[in-house]
Design a protein around this motif. Structure first.
Motif, short mmCIF file in Angstrom:
data_model
loop_
_atom_site.label_atom_id
_atom_site.label_comp_id
_atom_site.label_asym_id
_atom_site.label_seq_id
_atom_site.Cartn_x
_atom_site.Cartn_y
_atom_site.Cartn_z
N ILE A 53 -1.96 2.19 6.58
CA ILE A 53 -1.78 2.33 8.02
C ILE A 53 -2.60 1.29 8.78
O ILE A 53 -2.17 0.76 9.79
CB ILE A 53 -2.17 3.76 8.47
CG1 ILE A 53 -1.15 4.77 7.97
CG2 ILE A 53 -2.30 3.84 10.00
CD1 ILE A 53 -1.55 6.22 8.19
N TYR A 54 -3.78 0.99 8.26
CA TYR A 54 -4.70 0.09 8.96
C TYR A 54 -4.68 -1.34 8.46
O TYR A 54 -5.40 -2.18 8.96
CB TYR A 54 -6.12 0.66 8.88
CG TYR A 54 -6.20 1.99 9.57
CD1 TYR A 54 -6.17 2.07 10.95
CD2 TYR A 54 -6.24 3.17 8.83
CE1 TYR A 54 -6.21 3.30 11.60
CE2 TYR A 54 -6.30 4.39 9.47
CZ TYR A 54 -6.28 4.45 10.84
OH TYR A 54 -6.32 5.66 11.47
N ARG A 55 -3.86 -1.62 7.47
CA ARG A 55 -3.73 -2.99 6.96
C ARG A 55 -2.63 -3.71 7.69
O ARG A 55 -1.69 -3.11 8.20
CB ARG A 55 -3.39 -2.96 5.45
CG ARG A 55 -4.39 -2.28 4.58
CD ARG A 55 -5.52 -3.14 4.17
NE ARG A 55 -4.98 -4.31 3.48
CZ ARG A 55 -5.70 -5.32 3.08
NH1 ARG A 55 -6.97 -5.33 3.29
NH2 ARG A 55 -5.17 -6.34 2.48
N THR A 56 -2.71 -5.04 7.68
CA THR A 56 -1.62 -5.82 8.25
C THR A 56 -0.46 -5.81 7.26
O THR A 56 -0.68 -5.77 6.05
CB THR A 56 -2.07 -7.27 8.53
OG1 THR A 56 -2.56 -7.81 7.32
CG2 THR A 56 -3.15 -7.29 9.60
N TRP B 104 0.83 -1.21 0.00
CA TRP B 104 0.00 0.00 0.00
C TRP B 104 0.86 1.26 0.00
O TRP B 104 0.50 2.27 -0.59
CB TRP B 104 -0.96 0.00 1.19
CG TRP B 104 -2.15 -0.89 0.95
CD1 TRP B 104 -2.36 -2.12 1.49
CD2 TRP B 104 -3.27 -0.63 0.11
NE1 TRP B 104 -3.54 -2.65 1.02
CE2 TRP B 104 -4.12 -1.75 0.18
CE3 TRP B 104 -3.63 0.44 -0.71
CZ2 TRP B 104 -5.32 -1.82 -0.53
CZ3 TRP B 104 -4.83 0.36 -1.41
CH2 TRP B 104 -5.65 -0.75 -1.32
N LEU C 160 -3.25 5.90 3.75
CA LEU C 160 -4.13 5.76 4.91
C LEU C 160 -4.62 4.32 5.04
O LEU C 160 -4.69 3.79 6.16
CB LEU C 160 -5.32 6.73 4.80
CG LEU C 160 -4.97 8.21 4.98
CD1 LEU C 160 -6.18 9.08 4.66
CD2 LEU C 160 -4.45 8.48 6.38
N ILE C 161 -4.96 3.69 3.93
CA ILE C 161 -5.36 2.28 3.98
C ILE C 161 -4.20 1.45 4.51
O ILE C 161 -4.39 0.56 5.34
CB ILE C 161 -5.81 1.79 2.59
CG1 ILE C 161 -7.13 2.45 2.20
CG2 ILE C 161 -5.93 0.27 2.56
CD1 ILE C 161 -7.53 2.21 0.75
#
Length: 172
Positions: free
Chosen positions: A161-164, A90, A158-159
């Motif tokens: 940041i919240y993905r593994t 990402w 931003l995605i």
């Protein structure tokens, strides 16, 4: 194998799309004041050729600092992708798209002295008479694909940041 290959794919593809669309606009549309609009999807998407010597909303209009900021950001992103750590997927897409936008608008600023904008989204409709007299309606600025790619890049970051994190492949 090329390090951070999705970064480079996003950067090159985005830059090519930006440059081709701006070339199309300059070659096929007439720059007028006020800008002439070509309706693509009524009330949602129009083409309107304008030039902008500032940043978003005309900030820093006429200032040469924007061209140097574009160059500095572009060189820093390329150096980081080339010499830095392997980024997560990402991050690669996000920073690559940000680079394509910075390069696209930076090239305009260095070569033309301004940025070519042409995408207008007039979906904010103000009926007459205005049903909300205390509400200030604004016209969203006209923009280009470089601006779209910068924003998509930020969304990817931003995605990310919240993905593994990407799972490393087994080297056996």
């Amino acid at each position: 194998m090329l390090r951070n290959r999705f970064f480079w794919i996003a950067a090159i593809a985005g830059l090519l799309l930006d440059r081709l669309t701006k070339l199309w606009v300059v070659k096929t549309m007439v720059l007028t004041i006020p800008p002439q609009e070509t309706i693509v999807i009524p009330g949602i998407l129009h083409w309107a050729y304008v030039i902008n010597d500032g940043a978003a909303f005309g900030i820093l209009s006429g200032s040469p600092i924007l061209r140097w900021l574009s160059l500095l950001a572009s060189v820093a992103l390329m150096a980081w992708a080339w010499f830095g750590r392997r980024m997560l997927r990402w991050e690669q897409w996000g920073y690559g798209l940000v680079l394509s936008g910075a390069l696209g608008n930076g090239i305009d600023r260095f070569v033309l002295g301004h940025v070519v904008d042409f995408i207008k989204v007039p979906f904010v409709y103000v009926p007459y008479p205005n049903p909300f007299p205390n509400f200030v309606w604004i016209q969203f600025p006209i923009f280009n694909l470089a601006d779209v790619f910068i924003n998509l890049g930020i969304i990817c970051l931003l995605i990310g940041i919240y993905r593994t994190p990407d799972t490393p492949k087994n080297s056996n």
